[in-house]
Design a protein around this motif. Structure first.
Motif, mmCIF file in Angstrom:
data_model
loop_
_atom_site.group_PDB
_atom_site.id
_atom_site.type_symbol
_atom_site.label_atom_id
_atom_site.label_comp_id
_atom_site.label_asym_id
_atom_site.label_seq_id
_atom_site.Cartn_x
_atom_site.Cartn_y
_atom_site.Cartn_z
ATOM 1 N N ASP A 58 -10.590 5.373 -8.010
ATOM 2 C CA ASP A 58 -11.855 4.795 -7.611
ATOM 3 C C ASP A 58 -12.081 5.026 -6.116
ATOM 4 O O ASP A 58 -11.214 4.724 -5.295
ATOM 5 C CB ASP A 58 -11.854 3.294 -7.909
ATOM 6 C CG ASP A 58 -13.145 2.629 -7.480
ATOM 7 O OD1 ASP A 58 -14.165 2.814 -8.161
ATOM 8 O OD2 ASP A 58 -13.123 1.935 -6.435
ATOM 9 N N THR A 64 0.831 -1.208 0.000
ATOM 10 C CA THR A 64 0.000 0.000 0.000
ATOM 11 C C THR A 64 0.865 1.258 0.000
ATOM 12 O O THR A 64 0.457 2.297 -0.513
ATOM 13 C CB THR A 64 -0.940 0.039 1.221
ATOM 14 O OG1 THR A 64 -0.184 0.278 2.422
ATOM 15 C CG2 THR A 64 -1.706 -1.262 1.373
ATOM 16 N N GLU A 86 -10.560 1.788 0.983
ATOM 17 C CA GLU A 86 -9.898 0.613 1.544
ATOM 18 C C GLU A 86 -8.411 0.888 1.773
ATOM 19 O O GLU A 86 -7.819 0.451 2.763
ATOM 20 C CB GLU A 86 -10.084 -0.591 0.603
ATOM 21 C CG GLU A 86 -10.083 -1.924 1.299
ATOM 22 C CD GLU A 86 -11.361 -2.154 2.104
ATOM 23 O OE1 GLU A 86 -11.445 -3.220 2.756
ATOM 24 O OE2 GLU A 86 -12.262 -1.290 2.102
ATOM 25 N N TRP A 87 -7.812 1.610 0.840
ATOM 26 C CA TRP A 87 -6.393 1.972 0.975
ATOM 27 C C TRP A 87 -6.184 2.851 2.204
ATOM 28 O O TRP A 87 -5.269 2.629 2.997
ATOM 29 C CB TRP A 87 -5.931 2.697 -0.282
ATOM 30 C CG TRP A 87 -4.507 3.155 -0.258
ATOM 31 C CD1 TRP A 87 -3.395 2.404 -0.531
ATOM 32 C CD2 TRP A 87 -4.038 4.475 0.060
ATOM 33 N NE1 TRP A 87 -2.262 3.174 -0.407
ATOM 34 C CE2 TRP A 87 -2.612 4.441 -0.045
ATOM 35 C CE3 TRP A 87 -4.664 5.666 0.421
ATOM 36 C CZ2 TRP A 87 -1.832 5.574 0.200
ATOM 37 C CZ3 TRP A 87 -3.885 6.789 0.657
ATOM 38 C CH2 TRP A 87 -2.485 6.731 0.551
ATOM 39 N N CYS A 104 -11.922 1.834 -3.789
ATOM 40 C CA CYS A 104 -10.544 1.373 -3.604
ATOM 41 C C CYS A 104 -9.770 2.346 -2.720
ATOM 42 O O CYS A 104 -8.938 1.936 -1.906
ATOM 43 C CB CYS A 104 -9.852 1.217 -4.958
ATOM 44 S SG CYS A 104 -10.484 -0.156 -5.948
#
Length: 221
Positions: A57, A27, A63-64, A60
């Motif tokens: 997005d 990440t 979540e990151w 996404c």
């Protein structure tokens, strides 16, 4: 075999941390070329707001951000659902001029995973693998590089530290196999201390190493 449950839990705790660190490293790397860190450094933002700063997005992105927050690399405010970087957190991933800038280190850390199968073979045969084996796409054909070894203690038990963990792991996967691939093949690795280096210099009649300055800062200080 009787398992001591408390000792097992004591072992599994650091293991879970290690597993999370391995997963989390990616990440850091993916956030670097996408300018995600720099965008978050501009100020607190929800996933939607951050997606507008650096188009990606939204799902996404959330979540990151959550993964970064779980690793305590990003602050999260449940009330506003905003993420932000403290000044200290920002200097590591977002400020390229900072001495604590880390994305490049994580790029080096994840590189060996791309060649594990070949490295297993190199270790089994003892034929080793040169430094170029690890960076085939990182350097131009006519490029050159410099490899600098870190400070090291002489005894193994003096190296069992967080810093020693980093360099010993690198040595096991990069430095020692690279030495095996060379004609001399001393396999000093990244963690041979001053005594060993002096022995090598004496055997090869090299100029004596200068004495370590008494005020030199040692790792961990």
């Amino acid at each position: 075999m009787a398992i001591h449950e408390e000792k097992l839990h004591h072992f599994m705790g650091p293991f879970v941390q290690d597993f999370g660190a391995v997963r989390h490293g990616a990440t850091v790397v993916v956030g670097d070329p996408r300018d995600l860190h720099q965008a978050l450094a501009e100020g607190p933002a929800t996933a939607e707001e951050l997606a507008r700063r650096s188009p990606t997005d939204v799902r996404c992105r959330r979540e990151w951000l959550s993964a970064r927050a779980a690793s305590r690399c990003v602050c999260y405010d449940p009330a506003s659902q905003r993420f932000e970087l403290s000044e200290e957190q920002a200097c590591a991933p977002a400020e390229e001029g900072s001495p604590a800038f880390l994305p490049g280190a994580f790029q080096i850390a994840i590189d060996p995973y791309e060649c594990i199968t070949k490295m297993v073979q190199a270790m089994r045969t003892g034929l080793g693998a040169g430094y170029g084996f690890h960076v085939p796409q990182s350097l131009k054909p006519d490029a050159s590089g410099r490899v600098i070894g870190p400070f090291a203690d002489d005894q193994i038990d003096d190296k069992l530290t967080p810093v020693g963990r980093v360099v010993l792991s690198a040595s096991a996967f990069i430095c020692t196999p690279a030495s095996r691939a060379q004609e001399v093949g001393l396999c000093l690795g990244a963690q041979d201390g001053e005594a060993r280096m002096r022995d090598v210099g004496h055997a090869r009649r090299l100029p004596a190493l200068p004495a370590r300055h008494p005020d030199a800062v040692q790792p961990g200080q």
